[in-house]
Design a protein around this motif. Structure first.
Motif, PDB file in Angstrom:
ATOM      1  N   LYS A 264      -4.599   8.012 -11.418  1.00 26.69           N
ATOM      2  CA  LYS A 264      -5.677   7.104 -11.787  1.00 26.69           C
ATOM      3  C   LYS A 264      -6.179   7.388 -13.200  1.00 26.69           C
ATOM      4  CE  LYS A 264      -7.292   6.237  -7.115  1.00 26.69           C
ATOM      5  NZ  LYS A 264      -8.401   6.349  -6.159  1.00 26.69           N
TER       6      LYS A 264
ATOM      7  N   LYS B 267       0.838  -1.203   0.000  1.00 27.84           N
ATOM      8  CA  LYS B 267       0.000   0.000   0.000  1.00 27.84           C
ATOM      9  C   LYS B 267       0.875   1.256   0.000  1.00 27.84           C
ATOM     10  CE  LYS B 267      -3.184  -0.200   3.232  1.00 27.84           C
ATOM     11  NZ  LYS B 267      -3.886  -0.618   4.476  1.00 27.84           N
TER      12      LYS B 267
ATOM     13  N   HIS C  38      -6.827   1.357  -6.048  1.00 25.17           N
ATOM     14  CA  HIS C  38      -7.507   2.273  -5.139  1.00 25.17           C
ATOM     15  C   HIS C  38      -6.524   3.083  -4.303  1.00 25.17           C
ATOM     16  CE1 HIS C  38     -10.699   3.708  -2.451  1.00 25.17           C
ATOM     17  NE2 HIS C  38      -9.864   3.430  -1.441  1.00 25.17           N
ATOM     18  N   PHE C  39      -5.295   2.520  -4.085  1.00 24.97           N
ATOM     19  CA  PHE C  39      -4.321   3.189  -3.213  1.00 24.97           C
ATOM     20  C   PHE C  39      -3.320   4.064  -3.973  1.00 24.97           C
ATOM     21  CE2 PHE C  39      -5.979  -0.325  -0.789  1.00 24.97           C
ATOM     22  CZ  PHE C  39      -6.132   0.189   0.479  1.00 24.97           C
TER      23      PHE C  39
ATOM     24  N   ARG D  84      -6.679  -7.829  -2.377  1.00 23.33           N
ATOM     25  CA  ARG D  84      -8.097  -7.494  -2.315  1.00 23.33           C
ATOM     26  C   ARG D  84      -8.770  -8.168  -1.114  1.00 23.33           C
ATOM     27  NH1 ARG D  84     -11.194  -5.024  -6.023  1.00 23.33           N
ATOM     28  NH2 ARG D  84     -13.461  -5.241  -5.737  1.00 23.33           N
ATOM     29  N   LYS D  85      -8.313  -9.426  -0.801  1.00 25.92           N
ATOM     30  CA  LYS D  85      -8.889 -10.150   0.331  1.00 25.92           C
ATOM     31  C   LYS D  85      -8.591  -9.454   1.650  1.00 25.92           C
ATOM     32  CE  LYS D  85      -8.890 -14.660   2.630  1.00 25.92           C
ATOM     33  NZ  LYS D  85      -8.330 -16.043   2.630  1.00 25.92           N
TER      34      LYS D  85
ATOM     35  N   TYR E  16      -2.729  -9.925  -6.381  1.00 26.74           N
ATOM     36  CA  TYR E  16      -3.960  -9.149  -6.511  1.00 26.74           C
ATOM     37  C   TYR E  16      -5.067  -9.742  -5.626  1.00 26.74           C
ATOM     38  CZ  TYR E  16      -7.931  -6.753  -8.614  1.00 26.74           C
ATOM     39  OH  TYR E  16      -9.054  -5.987  -8.803  1.00 26.74           O
TER      40      TYR E  16
ATOM     41  N   LYS F 112      -4.488   9.917  -6.724  1.00 27.81           N
ATOM     42  CA  LYS F 112      -5.605  10.215  -7.612  1.00 27.81           C
ATOM     43  C   LYS F 112      -5.173  10.758  -8.951  1.00 27.81           C
ATOM     44  CE  LYS F 112      -8.977  10.984  -3.950  1.00 27.81           C
ATOM     45  NZ  LYS F 112      -9.910  11.937  -3.343  1.00 27.81           N
TER      46      LYS F 112
ATOM     47  N   THR G 191      -7.460  -6.130   2.096  1.00 22.32           N
ATOM     48  CA  THR G 191      -7.861  -4.712   2.181  1.00 22.32           C
ATOM     49  C   THR G 191      -9.316  -4.476   1.801  1.00 22.32           C
ATOM     50  OG1 THR G 191      -7.218  -4.230  -0.111  1.00 22.32           O
ATOM     51  CG2 THR G 191      -5.506  -4.031   1.613  1.00 22.32           C
ATOM     52  N   GLY G 192      -9.893  -5.442   1.056  1.00 19.88           N
ATOM     53  CA  GLY G 192     -11.266  -5.263   0.568  1.00 19.88           C
ATOM     54  C   GLY G 192     -11.324  -4.370  -0.652  1.00 19.88           C
ATOM     55  N   LYS G 193     -10.161  -3.949  -1.141  1.00 21.56           N
ATOM     56  CA  LYS G 193     -10.098  -3.050  -2.305  1.00 21.56           C
ATOM     57  C   LYS G 193      -9.012  -3.524  -3.257  1.00 21.56           C
ATOM     58  CE  LYS G 193     -11.434   0.786   0.697  1.00 21.56           C
ATOM     59  NZ  LYS G 193     -11.010   2.057   1.308  1.00 21.56           N
ATOM     60  N   SER G 194      -9.062  -3.043  -4.495  1.00 22.41           N
ATOM     61  CA  SER G 194      -8.038  -3.387  -5.480  1.00 22.41           C
ATOM     62  C   SER G 194      -6.828  -2.491  -5.280  1.00 22.41           C
ATOM     63  CB  SER G 194      -8.583  -3.212  -6.904  1.00 22.41           C
ATOM     64  OG  SER G 194      -8.814  -1.835  -7.163  1.00 22.41           O
TER      65      SER G 194
END
Length: 512
Positions: free
Chosen positions: A512, A467, A505-506, A496-497, A492, A509, A499-502
């Motif tokens: 992105k 992260k 996302h970190f 995701r497991k 991956y 911005k 953090t609950g996010k891909s």
């Protein structure tokens, strides 16, 4: 040529005594030297010198004690005291113990030479008298004959002639000495033991039975006992036990092709008989191989090396290795035929080193009460007892240290993993090898002290660091490799497991 042995704790004096007179001119050759009485006694028992030059004041055992011991053991040699002390009491004790002269330092060469000539004449006269006895047939007791043989001084041709008068028809093809120590027997038990030995020989063998000092024995003809041929020895042991009521260790020498080898075999077997501490009480007989035995009990034993190996084994709680090392030490003691006091001293030294080199603040009082441990060791009656005692102490030491150190070890492992989480090879198996643990046991300890399995801990640590790298703008595939994942897809899924996010996302911005 006779032999002379020199004993003095000063190197310069020992070297000087070797050359102060021309020993060969007076019929002597220097056969050995020692720095104190204990070392000297060990060597004298083996070398059997005709003359011993000895200082009075020496460490461990002084010269007067040495002369007294030589006299008590009936070692057939002359002694001359060389001393810097002129007190009458010293000289009187030396002469009372059997010394032939008391010479003061600095040594007068002429005085020493005269005394050496006198001793030479005494030894020669004794041998001449013994030769006369053989020639005249004066010695008629078989024990006298064997005693002369075992002294190492007699002419073996004359021994054969005398023994043949008893009908033994020497020379034989081979000779083998069997010896038993009967020092603890009563008179009737000893007589019974000799009778049993004679009966045993008559049951199918041939040999010369004798009784000498603290020993009874037999010189066997031709038939040789060894590890593959012990039936007769089992029978002899059982006969002694059943008829005399005493168990006795039977010491069996190596085969000899001439009588000349029997005195040497006798000295070796006496060591076995006199050092029962080495042997398990259940042992019936010992086959002695002098080629595998040190000539001196003062050979160095690398205790420090054994201690270092034991420390490693204790810290890794490797009980099997601990037992192997202690068994190897025991085998060394037996093969070297070390005296009981020396063995106990080595064990005490080893134990003290172990206590000092381990985390002794974690040890319990029974391990730290050194005085009690030393007393227990000194009370041991056999090497087997000594081994079992030390083995139990060391295994307990390993268990206590193992039980007390997991938290510290887990803390070290956590620090290591935090610094090396990116290593793709890191695993519980690798860490177990590094820190001396069983992998399964280390896994259990890790979960106990961190609250999660090692695998989950490592994955969480890698994801947390991933992260941070993503926030710096690095690509997800690059980050996966940096934190220790070879497979991006697997990274991956785990990311995701947890953090609950891909991963995207970190990322910043703007990126992105």
């Amino acid at each position: 040529m006779f032999s002379v042995f020199i004993v003095d704790d000063e190197d310069l004096i020992r070297e000087g005594l070797k050359t102060i007179i021309e020993w060969g001119k007076y019929g002597f050759t220097v056969c050995g030297e020692a720095v104190d009485g204990i070392e000297a006694l060990d060597k004298i028992r083996i070398l059997r010198p005709n003359l011993v030059l000895v200082d009075v004041v020496m460490p461990r055992m002084d010269g007067l004690q040495l002369i007294k011991q030589i006299n008590e053991e009936k070692i057939n040699c002359k002694t001359i005291v060389i001393s810097g002390y002129s007190e009458f009491e010293y000289a009187q004790k030396a002469l009372n113990y059997g010394a032939r002269a008391y010479i003061l330092k600095p040594i007068n060469e002429d005085e020493l030479a005269e005394m050496v000539k006198f001793v030479y004449s005494e030894i020669s006269e004794r041998i001449g008298k013994d030769n006369y006895k053989w020639a005249s047939g004066e010695i008629i007791d078989i024990n006298d004959v064997i005693g002369e043989l075992l002294s190492g001084y007699a002419n073996c041709n004359q021994i054969e002639e005398c023994l043949n008068k008893y009908g033994y028809n020497l020379p034989w093809n081979k000779y083998q000495l069997i010896l038993m120590n009967v020092d603890g027997f009563t008179v009737s038990e000893r007589i019974g033991g000799e009778k049993i030995l004679r009966n045993w020989v008559q049951m199918g063998w041939e040999g010369i039975v004798f009784s000498l000092g603290d020993y009874i024995g037999v010189i066997m003809k031709d038939l040789i006992f060894d590890d593959a041929n012990t039936t007769g020895l089992d029978m002899l042991y059982d006969m002694m036990l059943n008829n005399v009521g005493k168990s006795v260790l039977i010491a069996v020498g190596e085969p000899e092709v001439t009588l000349e080898g029997i005195p040497r075999s006798f000295e070796c077997l006496k060591q076995v008989c006199d050092n029962m501490f080495l042997y398990d009480n259940s042992m019936k007989y010992v086959f002695f191989n002098q080629n595998k035995v040190s000539k001196s009990s003062y050979i160095e034993i690398n205790t420090e090396k054994i201690v270092e190996e034991l420390i490693v084994s204790i810290n890794s709680n490797d009980n099997q290795k601990i037992e192997t090392l202690l068994q190897e030490l025991n085998r060394s003691f037996v093969s070297l035929q070390l005296p009981e006091k020396r063995m106990k001293s080595e064990y005490i030294k080893l134990y003290l080193s172990l206590v000092n080199k381990t985390c002794y603040e974690n040890l319990e009082q029974s391990l730290l009460n050194i005085e009690e441990v030393i007393d227990n060791i000194n009370e041991m009656r056999s090497l087997k007892e000594l081994y079992e005692f030390l083995r139990n102490k060391v295994l307990l030491m390993a268990k206590i240290l193992m039980d007390s150190k997991p938290q510290s070890t887990i803390n070290k492992i956590v620090d290591f993993v935090k610094k090396n989480y990116s290593n793709k090879e890191i695993s519980i198996k690798m860490l177990a090898s590094m820190y001396g643990y069983n992998p399964t046991y280390l896994g259990v300890l890790f979960k106990k002290y961190t609250g999660m399995s090692f695998k989950n801990y490592l994955e969480k640590l890698r994801v947390e660091n991933a992260k941070q790298f993503l926030k710096k703008g690095l690509e997800a595939k690059e980050v996966a490799d940096i934190v220790g994942y070879s497979d991006y897809v697997y990274f991956y899924k785990k990311f995701r497991k947890i953090t609950g996010k891909s991963p995207i996302h970190f990322k910043p911005k703007a990126s992105k």
